[in-house]
Structure formats: C-alpha cells, structure tokens
Write a protein that holds these residues in place. Structure first.
Motif, PDB file in Angstrom:
ATOM      1  N   ARG A 185      -5.716  35.708  92.199  1.00 38.01           N
ATOM      2  CA  ARG A 185      -5.413  36.215  90.857  1.00 38.01           C
ATOM      3  C   ARG A 185      -4.147  35.510  90.368  1.00 38.01           C
ATOM      4  NH1 ARG A 185      -6.632  39.986  87.158  1.00 38.01           N
ATOM      5  NH2 ARG A 185      -4.956  41.244  86.245  1.00 38.01           N
ATOM      6  N   ASP A 217      -8.801  35.689  83.404  1.00 35.80           N
ATOM      7  CA  ASP A 217      -8.315  36.947  82.841  1.00 35.80           C
ATOM      8  C   ASP A 217      -7.254  36.603  81.795  1.00 35.80           C
ATOM      9  OD1 ASP A 217      -7.237  39.403  82.251  1.00 35.80           O
ATOM     10  OD2 ASP A 217      -7.253  40.116  84.320  1.00 35.80           O
ATOM     11  N   LEU A 241       1.290  45.143  84.632  1.00 37.42           N
ATOM     12  CA  LEU A 241      -0.172  45.247  84.593  1.00 37.42           C
ATOM     13  C   LEU A 241      -0.672  46.175  85.700  1.00 37.42           C
ATOM     14  CD1 LEU A 241      -1.089  41.457  84.075  1.00 37.42           C
ATOM     15  CD2 LEU A 241      -1.060  43.259  82.324  1.00 37.42           C
ATOM     16  N   SER A 242      -1.789  46.812  85.453  1.00 35.34           N
ATOM     17  CA  SER A 242      -2.368  47.694  86.471  1.00 35.34           C
ATOM     18  C   SER A 242      -2.807  46.904  87.706  1.00 35.34           C
ATOM     19  CB  SER A 242      -3.561  48.463  85.895  1.00 35.34           C
ATOM     20  OG  SER A 242      -4.545  47.550  85.400  1.00 35.34           O
ATOM     21  N   ASN A 243      -3.149  45.618  87.467  1.00 35.29           N
ATOM     22  CA  ASN A 243      -3.528  44.735  88.571  1.00 35.29           C
ATOM     23  C   ASN A 243      -2.716  43.439  88.461  1.00 35.29           C
ATOM     24  OD1 ASN A 243      -4.796  43.480  90.696  1.00 35.29           O
ATOM     25  ND2 ASN A 243      -6.712  43.080  89.598  1.00 35.29           N
ATOM     26  N   PRO A 244      -1.500  43.431  88.995  1.00 33.08           N
ATOM     27  CA  PRO A 244      -0.618  42.263  88.865  1.00 33.08           C
ATOM     28  C   PRO A 244      -1.188  41.038  89.592  1.00 33.08           C
ATOM     29  CG  PRO A 244       0.606  44.206  89.573  1.00 33.08           C
ATOM     30  CD  PRO A 244      -0.853  44.521  89.732  1.00 33.08           C
ATOM     31  N   ASP A 246      -1.298  37.646  92.123  1.00 35.41           N
ATOM     32  CA  ASP A 246      -0.777  37.331  93.455  1.00 35.41           C
ATOM     33  C   ASP A 246      -0.149  35.929  93.469  1.00 35.41           C
ATOM     34  OD1 ASP A 246      -3.005  35.701  93.382  1.00 35.41           O
ATOM     35  OD2 ASP A 246      -4.053  36.660  95.047  1.00 35.41           O
ATOM     36  N   ASP A 273       3.917  38.208  98.769  1.00 32.90           N
ATOM     37  CA  ASP A 273       3.349  39.147  97.801  1.00 32.90           C
ATOM     38  C   ASP A 273       2.856  38.403  96.556  1.00 32.90           C
ATOM     39  OD1 ASP A 273       3.958  41.256  99.474  1.00 32.90           O
ATOM     40  OD2 ASP A 273       5.918  41.615  98.537  1.00 32.90           O
TER      41      ASP A 273
END
Length: 341
Positions: A185, A217, A241-244, A246, A273
């Motif tokens: 991501r 995205d 963001l709810s889904n940061p 990587d 991370d």
C-alpha cells in the motif's frame, strides 16, 4: 544626498589629453594603441573608479558574452549542482553567468526574463517555477532569436532544447524497490501535475503499481509544493486515513524529510512500519537517521549538457533547429529508510 557622477570614457580622455576613441581602444587592448598609452589609460580608469557600460558595449557589438540562468530556488543541492556545472563550462568559453531565482513564482520568473532580455544576454538556460502554467514569457525569448535551453522542468509546448531525467522510469525504480521490500500500500506525495516532471512521476507511479497488480487508491496520491512543511502536512493526512500506507514515495527529499519527522513524532518505525523514499539526493538524506533512500538525478550531467547545448546554439548562424531532448537515466540510492529487516 547628491549622487556621485559616474566616470565616463570622456573623463579619462580629458585627463590624458587624448580622444575618447583612443581610450576605448586602449581599454579593449587594440593592437594599434601603444603599450604605454594602454597602461596610462588603465591607471587613470582605476583611479577614477571607471566602470564599463556592458549594456552599451553589447548593443555595439551585438554580443554581450553574458548568459542568463533561471533556477526555481537556490537552496536545493540539485539546482546548485546544475548551476556549478553550467558556470564551469560557460566560463571556459569566455561567458559570464547571471543567476536569477524565481522562488517558484510565475510573476518573478517573468520579471527575471525581462531583466535578462534588457541586459542583452546571449542565451538563457531555465527551469520552470512550480506556479508556471502560461509560457508566453518564454515565447518572448524565442521571438527575439535568443537561444533558450530548458532543464529538469520543461514543457513540450515551448518547443526548445531540453535536458532532464526519465521521471516516468524513475518512479518505476522506486515502486519496484518498495514492492521488493514487501510493501503493498504505497502512497505518493507528488508535485503539481501541471509541471511535466511531476506529472510524469505520478504517471510512472500509477503504471508501476499496475505492473505489480497493486490497486490504485486515489486517497494515497497527494499533490503539493514538496517543501518540508508540505511533507509534514501530507504525512499527517496519510496517517489520519483508516488504512494508512505501508510505504511513502515523496517526489522531493524535503517533503520526504517532513514526512520522516512526522512519523518519528508518532513513534512509527521507519522502515519496518512505513518505508520511505525521497527524490533528488540532497546531502542531508545520507546524514539523518534513518538515512533516506532517494533518486539521484545526475545534476552535474544535466548542467554540463545544458551549457554545451547552449554554446552550440549560439555558435550556429542561420540554423534551422533540430531540437535535442536529452533524457538521462536516474539512479536509486537505497538507504536505511526503505530497507526492511
């Protein structure tokens, strides 16, 4: 306070009792003027603090031996390295360089061009400001028959010689590396799309994601001015963001540094991370902890080729241009910020 009168050739002539023409020839080392007269003229010129009028000389000769260089900003190692090599090459050919800075401002860029044209420069080497979307001020240079070379940031619509790197492929280098580090991501902090290089970096980023079957995205693609402050702002947005992501790929090392600061403030482990990659190979990228993976743009080569191309254009008379587009390869310098353990 009364302004002190500027010394002229006529003033020197009056002191020595010779003609202004003889003074002019002596100052220009004319072979028909005796060595003694030349020495006397130069001594009086120094005593009277005589400053030659380069503009008037340029108008008489039709050549000033001055080259204008426009940089978006001077606080960048990339641009200073380009300048260093431009000046080195041009000085060897007998040219003096006038450096102007746009500070990423379209208005300042226009003013710089007007100043350089007034100074009767023999050519201009430029990189566009972030704000520039109208190119009429560059067309003014072409209309006057003055050679124009663009480097790093250019635009196909201007239709002049260009030197830069393959920004599209550079993004592939970055994404390929991050995917090899098992990142899935990946976010991109990019420059404004109206600037060709940043548009190509975004296009290359999108293409590389597709090559690796990673979904695109749109909330992970952010545009800005790529300053340290902007990097901090964009990183905070990504972390909200709810889904940061990587991994983060910033199109400038300053934005990457801002992103790194925010991640460290949030106790995020870089790279385990979130991995981080910058762009430009600024000196600080090797000193910070963790050191920042970045793209080397070959600034020295860009400066050298830009200067050599301009000299070629100046020396060509009545040329019908076959425009050159020098696209150099970039290099990914892998450091601690993206090497996951």
């Amino acid at each position: 306070m009364k302004t002190k009168k500027k010394t002229t050739i006529k003033d020197i002539a009056n002191v020595l009792g010779i003609t202004p023409s003889a003074v002019s020839k002596a100052l220009n080392d004319h072979p028909r003027i005796s060595k003694e007269t030349k020495q006397a003229v130069k001594q009086i010129a120094e005593n009277l603090n005589y400053q030659p009028n380069h503009l008037a000389s340029a108008l008489r000769k039709g050549k000033s031996n001055l080259i204008g260089v426009i940089v978006p900003r001077t606080n960048s190692h990339f641009f200073s390295s380009v300048l260093e090599n431009i000046e080195k090459i041009l000085n060897k050919e007998g040219y003096k360089v006038i450096i102007t800075q746009s500070n990423e401002s379209y208005r300042k860029e226009c003013e710089n061009i007007d100043t350089l044209l007034f100074t009767q420069v023999d050519g201009i080497i430029a990189s566009l400001a972030n704000e520039t979307i109208n190119f009429s001020h560059f067309e003014k240079i072409k209309t006057k028959g003055i050679p124009l070379i663009l480097y790093d940031r250019g635009d196909n619509d201007i239709n002049v010689d260009y030197i830069g790197i393959d920004d599209f492929q550079s993004s592939h280098l970055v994404v390929d590396h991050l995917v090899n580090q098992n990142c899935k991501r990946i976010a991109h902090i990019g420059g404004f799309r109206h600037t060709r290089i940043f548009k190509n970096r975004i296009l290359g980023f999108n293409d590389a994601l597709a090559k690796h079957n990673l979904s695109l995205d749109k909330e992970l693609i952010l545009e800005g001015d790529l300053t340290l402050k902007d990097g901090r702002k964009k990183m905070k947005k990504l972390l909200s963001l709810s889904n940061p992501p990587d991994a983060v790929y910033a199109a400038s090392d300053y934005a990457a540094l801002g992103a790194l600061q925010v991640m460290q403030e949030h106790n995020i482990n870089v790279p385990n991370d979130i991995a981080l990659v910058g762009f430009s190979n600024e000196p600080f990228t090797s000193f910070v902890k963790p050191s920042i993976t970045t793209v080397n743009q070959n600034a020295g080569e860009i400066g050298r080729i830009a200067a050599e191309t301009l000299i070629k254009r100046i020396n060509q008379e009545n040329w019908k241009p076959t425009l050159t587009k020098n696209i150099l390869n970039s290099e990914l310098i892998i450091r601690e910020s993206s090497k996951k353990v």
